[in-house]
Structures are given as structure tokens and as C-alpha cells.
Design a protein around this motif. Structure first.
Motif, PDB file in Angstrom:
ATOM      1  N   VAL A 148       0.896  -1.122  -0.066  1.00 23.49           N
ATOM      2  CA  VAL A 148       0.001   0.106   0.119  1.00 23.49           C
ATOM      3  C   VAL A 148       0.880   1.442  -0.029  1.00 23.49           C
ATOM      4  N   ALA A 149       1.794   1.144   0.972  1.00 23.38           N
ATOM      5  CA  ALA A 149       2.886   2.464   0.894  1.00 23.38           C
ATOM      6  C   ALA A 149       3.734   2.483  -0.601  1.00 23.38           C
ATOM      7  N   TYR A 150       3.946   1.659  -0.978  1.00 18.35           N
ATOM      8  CA  TYR A 150       4.584   1.471  -2.307  1.00 18.35           C
ATOM      9  C   TYR A 150       3.542   2.272  -3.282  1.00 18.35           C
ATOM     10  N   LYS A 151       2.605   1.670  -3.538  1.00 20.58           N
ATOM     11  CA  LYS A 151       1.564   2.022  -4.434  1.00 20.58           C
ATOM     12  C   LYS A 151       1.229   3.713  -4.292  1.00 20.58           C
ATOM     13  N   GLN A 152       1.293   4.126  -3.012  1.00 16.68           N
ATOM     14  CA  GLN A 152       1.075   5.554  -2.601  1.00 16.68           C
ATOM     15  C   GLN A 152       2.138   6.395  -3.195  1.00 16.68           C
ATOM     16  N   LYS A 153       3.338   5.821  -2.956  1.00 12.13           N
ATOM     17  CA  LYS A 153       4.661   6.510  -3.414  1.00 12.13           C
ATOM     18  C   LYS A 153       4.486   6.709  -4.884  1.00 12.13           C
ATOM     19  N   GLN A 154       4.303   5.686  -5.456  1.00 14.60           N
ATOM     20  CA  GLN A 154       4.253   5.631  -7.076  1.00 14.60           C
ATOM     21  C   GLN A 154       3.121   6.679  -7.445  1.00 14.60           C
ATOM     22  N   LYS A 155       1.911   6.705  -6.990  1.00  9.93           N
ATOM     23  CA  LYS A 155       0.890   7.828  -7.204  1.00  9.93           C
ATOM     24  C   LYS A 155       1.623   9.087  -6.980  1.00  9.93           C
ATOM     25  N   GLU A 156       2.067   9.228  -6.023  1.00 14.62           N
ATOM     26  CA  GLU A 156       2.817  10.550  -5.736  1.00 14.62           C
ATOM     27  C   GLU A 156       3.971  11.133  -6.602  1.00 14.62           C
ATOM     28  N   GLU A 157       4.831  10.103  -7.214  1.00 16.26           N
ATOM     29  CA  GLU A 157       5.771  10.598  -7.872  1.00 16.26           C
ATOM     30  C   GLU A 157       5.325  10.730  -9.364  1.00 16.26           C
ATOM     31  N   GLN A 158       4.308  10.018  -9.593  1.00 13.49           N
ATOM     32  CA  GLN A 158       3.362  10.201 -11.031  1.00 13.49           C
ATOM     33  C   GLN A 158       2.812  11.686 -11.145  1.00 13.49           C
ATOM     34  N   LYS A 159       2.320  12.115 -10.028  1.00 11.58           N
ATOM     35  CA  LYS A 159       1.721  13.385  -9.890  1.00 11.58           C
ATOM     36  C   LYS A 159       2.791  14.390 -10.001  1.00 11.58           C
ATOM     37  N   ALA A 160       3.922  14.343  -9.336  1.00  8.01           N
ATOM     38  CA  ALA A 160       4.970  15.131  -9.407  1.00  8.01           C
ATOM     39  C   ALA A 160       5.487  15.321 -11.064  1.00  8.01           C
ATOM     40  N   LEU A 161       5.541  14.039 -11.567  1.00  3.21           N
ATOM     41  CA  LEU A 161       6.295  14.277 -12.836  1.00  3.21           C
ATOM     42  C   LEU A 161       5.331  15.126 -13.889  1.00  3.21           C
ATOM     43  N   GLU A 162       3.629  14.537 -13.705  1.00  3.82           N
ATOM     44  CA  GLU A 162       2.976  15.267 -14.739  1.00  3.82           C
ATOM     45  C   GLU A 162       2.932  16.868 -14.269  1.00  3.82           C
ATOM     46  N   ALA A 163       3.133  17.254 -13.065  1.00  5.52           N
ATOM     47  CA  ALA A 163       3.360  18.716 -12.844  1.00  5.52           C
ATOM     48  C   ALA A 163       4.475  19.198 -13.585  1.00  5.52           C
TER      49      ALA A 163
END
Length: 64
Positions: free
Chosen positions: A27-42
Motif C-alpha cells: 500500500v505504501a509503495y503504491k501510494q509513493k508511485q502515485k505521488e511520483e506520477q503526480k509530481a512528474l505530471e506537474a
């Protein structure tokens, strides 16, 4: 040529995957992946607003 042999062959159906329970690490890994994806999109959105880097145009060699 008989009717059974011709035509497109159907793929075998794969069994449905069991939905497994995720532990805290997953769960923590998936959350981290989502946050990294959002940062990349920004960053992509921020970079797309600017023009091309360098701006030197076509480079010409010194030969004539």
C-alpha cells in the motif's frame, strides 16, 4: 479443408486472477508511485509552457 481447421483460432481463456490482499508495504509503495506520477505530471505541465531550449536554430558548419 474442413470447417474446423479454417479461420481464426480463438485464444484460450486465462483464469481470472485472485484479488489478493495487499499488506502495508504494498500500500505504501503504491501510494509513493502515485505521488511520483503526480509530481512528474506537474513538471511536464510546467516544462510544456516554455519554448524550446537553446534557441540557436539551425547550426551551420564553417565550411563553404
Amino acid at each position: 479443408m474442413s470447417g474446423r481447421e479454417g479461420g481464426k483460432k480463438k485464444p484460450l481463456k486465462a483464469p481470472k486472477k485472485q484479488s489478493k490482499e495487499m499488506d502495508d508495504d504494498e500500500v505504501a509503495y503504491k501510494q509513493k508511485q502515485k505521488e511520483e506520477q503526480k509530481a512528474l505530471e506537474a513538471l511536464k505541465a510546467k516544462a510544456s509552457g516554455k519554448g524550446p531550449l537553446g534557441g540557436t536554430g539551425i547550426k551551420k558548419s564553417g565550411k563553404k
